[in-house]
Scaffold this active site. Sequence first.
Site, PDB file in Angstrom:
ATOM      1  N   TYR A 165      16.091  33.044   3.816  1.00 23.92           N
ATOM      2  CA  TYR A 165      16.895  31.926   3.309  1.00 23.92           C
ATOM      3  C   TYR A 165      18.357  32.235   3.582  1.00 23.92           C
ATOM      4  O   TYR A 165      19.041  32.815   2.755  1.00 23.92           O
ATOM      5  CB  TYR A 165      16.648  31.713   1.814  1.00 23.92           C
ATOM      6  CG  TYR A 165      17.434  30.546   1.240  1.00 23.92           C
ATOM      7  CD1 TYR A 165      17.448  29.313   1.885  1.00 23.92           C
ATOM      8  CD2 TYR A 165      18.148  30.677   0.060  1.00 23.92           C
ATOM      9  CE1 TYR A 165      18.167  28.244   1.365  1.00 23.92           C
ATOM     10  CE2 TYR A 165      18.865  29.610  -0.471  1.00 23.92           C
ATOM     11  CZ  TYR A 165      18.879  28.396   0.183  1.00 23.92           C
ATOM     12  OH  TYR A 165      19.587  27.346  -0.331  1.00 23.92           O
TER      13      TYR A 165
ATOM     14  N   TYR B  56      15.717  21.917   7.057  1.00 28.74           N
ATOM     15  CA  TYR B  56      16.137  22.702   5.884  1.00 28.74           C
ATOM     16  C   TYR B  56      15.030  22.677   4.833  1.00 28.74           C
ATOM     17  O   TYR B  56      14.864  21.692   4.111  1.00 28.74           O
ATOM     18  CB  TYR B  56      17.404  22.086   5.315  1.00 28.74           C
ATOM     19  CG  TYR B  56      18.190  22.970   4.370  1.00 28.74           C
ATOM     20  CD1 TYR B  56      19.127  23.874   4.867  1.00 28.74           C
ATOM     21  CD2 TYR B  56      18.044  22.886   2.992  1.00 28.74           C
ATOM     22  CE1 TYR B  56      19.876  24.658   4.019  1.00 28.74           C
ATOM     23  CE2 TYR B  56      18.795  23.676   2.133  1.00 28.74           C
ATOM     24  CZ  TYR B  56      19.708  24.561   2.660  1.00 28.74           C
ATOM     25  OH  TYR B  56      20.461  25.335   1.811  1.00 28.74           O
TER      26      TYR B  56
END
Lengths: 140, 374
Positions: B330, B279
């Site tokens: 994203y 992440y």
Amino acid sequence: MAELPLPVPSEDNQPFWDSLRAGELRIQRCARCGTLRHPPRPMCARCHAFEVEWAPMSGRGTVYSYIVTHQPIHPALVDRVPFATVLVELEEGPRITSNLVDVPPAEVAIGLGVQVVFEWASDEITLPLFRRAGAAPPGA
Amino acid sequence: MLRNAVAIAGVGETDYSANSGRSELVLALQAIDTALADAGVEPDAVDGLMRWSVDTSAEGEIAANLGMRNLAWFGEISQAGNVGAALVTAAAAAIHAGLANVVVVYRGVNGRSGRRYGRGDVTGRGGRGGGAFTEPFGVLTPQHGLAMQTRRRMHELGTTERQIGMVAVTERAHANRNPRATFYERALTIDDYLGSRYVVEPFRLFACCLETDGGGALVLTSTERARASGRPVAMIRAAAMSGFAGEREYIDTSAVALAPRLWAQAGVAPSDVDVVQIYDHFAPFVIFALEDYGFVERGDGGPFVESGGAMWDGGALPVNTSGGHLSEAYLQGMNQLIEGVRQARGESTAQVAGAQLSFVDTGVGTGAVILERG
């Protein structure tokens, strides 16, 4: 002019803001086991006591970490960037997020010694800010 | 034991853009339809739905649109964007326990044209709660708090700006192979990185994730059922979440708490993993995650990335092979879960040859899964 959000006190942290309004920096301390904690919380994570004291701090600390905001994502920052935010480690241990009143962003560094000052923001809110340790207080 | 009993049978995503021109609900539904087709699962077989708490499409809306008649398992996980693998963990547990047969995890978000995470539109608290102690001083979004942690970790472990920049350069090289990626056609050099402006020191522009409109979905079911499609499936060898670690040191990520449970459950070591997705809301956290999950020693993550170790082309452990949040899109961990599945199935645009174990983190410790080709 737009301002950054002001703190909205809650019943669990009101005494912290009351102490600042009275010109003191007090940090929550467990009345049973003596553990300091910040930000304020209702329960001591060590002993589960709800009873608290509000311990006066020396106001002395050092810069533990810092950031410098360049992109003004909030309207209040448009005329204030570059804008430094510091994480101060108080002499007594707790860490508190704040700003420095007399240090240009380029001079902020980890380990810098600082001393608390009190910044009036409204009738309800006084903010704990910091100045370089040893420097004369602003306006003195 | 969960090990390999449940699989991610299908994945789907929409196009990634700066302005989708459609609702977040539509984005989620389109991704779900694509994922169901990929899995070879009929829509009426779906009996579970799970979502990020910040997702605006409630399970009832999704179920009504899909024509579901029986929603046996649903739920959401709070925090913010960082819960994708935690949702996979919960969905897998439900299937393994026999509480549901086919669970869809979905995300649809207009993260660029709608409410923007980078401006605090979703996470800002107006000075309330914990925000009373941060927002008045300029800590307005996750980027500010994470920059603060990054500065201290750089100070303690010696991570440099150049090393952080090489995360962005590595991911861009991967995005340049991926036609879905936002930055597919734009190269990035380390000099470009070091010459880019600061957003919030120590984060330069290209250390920050994109903001994206898009949708993504995963279809989970038993490995046995998933194999009925006749295609390779991504078996969930291990899955874990970690919500909070109160006693951790300031510079620790949640991966410090999660990693021992994950590796013990998987019965493999970090050195057994072939490809990694992490992440990357902000580039330095790729380095921190490599360290805190145990892929490298603390302090060695920066030099590892700087020397090309995370590159698909020649690196010892390719990381974020779709371009990640920095250069693909994203989608808050969803695109990394999708890429992790593709690696396990042999379908990535930056495929690691012979990949058997595909690791996916979606929150630097909030949740992680180890997928196995099966």
